[in-house]
Design a protein around this motif. Structure first.
Motif, short mmCIF file in Angstrom:
data_model
loop_
_atom_site.label_atom_id
_atom_site.label_comp_id
_atom_site.label_asym_id
_atom_site.label_seq_id
_atom_site.Cartn_x
_atom_site.Cartn_y
_atom_site.Cartn_z
N VAL A 103 0.83 -1.20 0.00
CA VAL A 103 0.00 0.00 0.00
C VAL A 103 0.87 1.25 0.00
N GLY A 104 1.93 1.22 0.81
CA GLY A 104 2.82 2.36 0.85
C GLY A 104 3.53 2.61 -0.47
N ALA A 105 3.92 1.53 -1.14
CA ALA A 105 4.61 1.68 -2.43
C ALA A 105 3.67 2.33 -3.46
N VAL A 106 2.40 1.92 -3.46
CA VAL A 106 1.43 2.51 -4.39
C VAL A 106 1.22 3.98 -4.07
N ALA A 107 1.00 4.28 -2.77
CA ALA A 107 0.77 5.68 -2.38
C ALA A 107 1.98 6.54 -2.68
N ALA A 108 3.17 6.03 -2.38
CA ALA A 108 4.40 6.79 -2.67
C ALA A 108 4.60 6.94 -4.17
N GLY A 109 4.20 5.90 -4.95
CA GLY A 109 4.30 6.00 -6.40
C GLY A 109 3.44 7.12 -6.96
N VAL A 110 2.23 7.24 -6.43
CA VAL A 110 1.35 8.33 -6.87
C VAL A 110 1.99 9.68 -6.55
N LEU A 111 2.56 9.76 -5.36
CA LEU A 111 3.23 11.00 -4.96
C LEU A 111 4.43 11.29 -5.85
N TYR A 112 5.13 10.22 -6.24
CA TYR A 112 6.31 10.40 -7.09
C TYR A 112 5.93 10.99 -8.45
#
Length: 417
Positions: A278-287
């Motif tokens: 979940v964190g990787a997806v959320a951080a990916g969106v932020l990236y």
């Protein structure tokens, strides 16, 4: 040991083929890099490997003598190389001896073949990374080298000398296990530190987050918060680095669980794995929302191979181990959870290893250990959010809180369910 007289011919030939291939692999690297010179190359190294394999297969007792006999002409060849090529490097000479031994190892057993392939591949990679390795060594300052050498020396000297049993004077703690965990956790950070040095000194935010998460997610958070305050336009890039460093904490904890208590790993992998995903997806969106011009680099991370912080972690780990066990005896699961939350505010590693050890010893159940580890991770995540708010800007704090809040919620939901 493979006996040529009893083993199938195809097995013997196959193992000889592996030896020949490993020798050819190293020989090609030496010739392409022009490091072997006239000393040895793509034809000579396969012969070294076959020499070792044939001696090990048919005359195993004579292998030490065979290696010693080979050392004589290698010494003569090396002397000629030094005289005529003015090259005093020992790398090719040592590679020749290693390849000879690897050839012998391939004839030992099926496991020997696997070991030889792994070592042979590692040797080839190490030989081919001559320039990057030297560049990395040049970037390491003398103080860092001294700190690393001092810690490694202490680790190698102290660890074998410590008693591998509970000591009454230490309230039943096993000194060797405590120090082994210190070396292990410090080693994890050191691997990431070296990776960050090798990849690029001008690290982008993605590398900053990953490396910072393994070395010190707290230091990365503080560094990014200060940068966001200095330049408000970098709040998205800094938030991504903070979120990534915090998320990397979860797979780091999984590695620790897998080493200390593999049986606990499947239980812990569900919530921590979900939090990572979940964190990787959320951080990916932020990236993707971060402009390419927003790339920033973290403050130079300090070498984890330092004796002072290692001793502090060892003391913290020992205290957490004692307090957690006592809290479980006095207050049951609630005592463990309270200890996990308080310990997690400062350090996740100590609580993760502690609960993994207690679960392995049967002192706490798998469910209690899993929940405690998640609580410690959640508490430490709250600390990162607080640091982003207090040391950074409001915009940075909001972004970090949003991303890590989603991560925490996913882990809590899975634990409760």
């Amino acid at each position: 040991m493979i006996e040529p007289g009893t083993a199938p011919l195809t097995t013997v030939v196959l193992h000889l083929g592996v030896a020949l291939g490993l020798g050819a692999l190293v020989g090609l690297e030496r010739e392409q890099s022009e490091s072997g010179g006239s000393f040895a190359g793509s034809r000579t190294f396969p012969l070294f490997a076959l020499y070792g394999a044939l001696v090990a297969a048919f005359f195993p007792d004579a292998l030490p003598i065979a290696v010693a006999v080979l050392a004589a002409p290698l010494t003569v060849a090396y002397a000629g190389k030094v005289r005529y090529e003015r090259d005093i490097g020992l790398t090719t000479l040592m590679a020749a001896l290693v390849v000879t031994v690897l050839g012998a190892v391939t004839m030992h057993s099926e496991r020997g073949v696997v070991v030889a392939i792994i070592v042979g591949g590692t040797v080839t990679v190490l030989l081919s990374l001559k320039d990057p390795v030297h560049e990395f060594a040049d970037r390491i300052e003398a103080q860092e080298r001294f700190a690393s050498a001092k810690f490694i020396l202490v680790a190698l000297v102290v660890l074998p000398a410590l008693p591998d049993r509970p000591v009454d004077a230490l309230y039943g703690l096993n000194p060797r296990f405590v120090w082994l965990m210190v070396v292990f956790v410090t080693g994890l950070g050191a691997v990431a530190y070296v990776l960050g040095k090798v990849l690029d000194p001008e690290r982008g935010i993605a590398i900053t987050g990953v490396v910072g998460g393994f070395v010190s997610s707290t230091a990365t958070t503080v560094s990014m918060a200060e940068k966001a305050r200095q330049n408000v336009s970098l709040h998205q890039a800094c938030a991504f680095a903070v979120a990534t460093a915090s998320i990397v904490m979860f797979p780091r904890a999984l590695v620790e669980v897998a080493v200390v208590n593999p049986e606990l790993f499947p239980s812990v992998a569900v919530p921590l794995g979900a939090m990572t995903a979940v964190g990787a997806v959320a951080a990916g969106v932020l990236y993707w929302r971060t402009r390419s011009s927003d790339a920033v680099e973290a403050e130079e991370l300090r070498n984890p191979f330092r004796l002072g912080p290692a001793l502090v972690f060892g003391a913290v780990f020992a205290v957490v181990l004692l307090v957690s066990e006592s809290a479980h005896e006095w207050f049951g699961a609630s005592g463990v959870y309270a200890t996990a939350f308080l310990s997690g505010l400062a350090d996740v590693d100590a609580m993760t290893i502690t609960l993994s050890k207690l679960a392995a010893d049967g002192a706490v159940s798998t469910e209690v250990a899993t929940t405690g580890i998640v609580i410690a991770a959640v508490a430490n995540t709250f600390v990162k959010v607080a640091l982003a708010w207090l040391l950074g800007t409001r915009r940075l704090g909001r972004l970090v809180a949003l991303v890590l809040g989603i991560v925490v919620l996913s882990g809590v939901v899975l634990v409760v369910l």
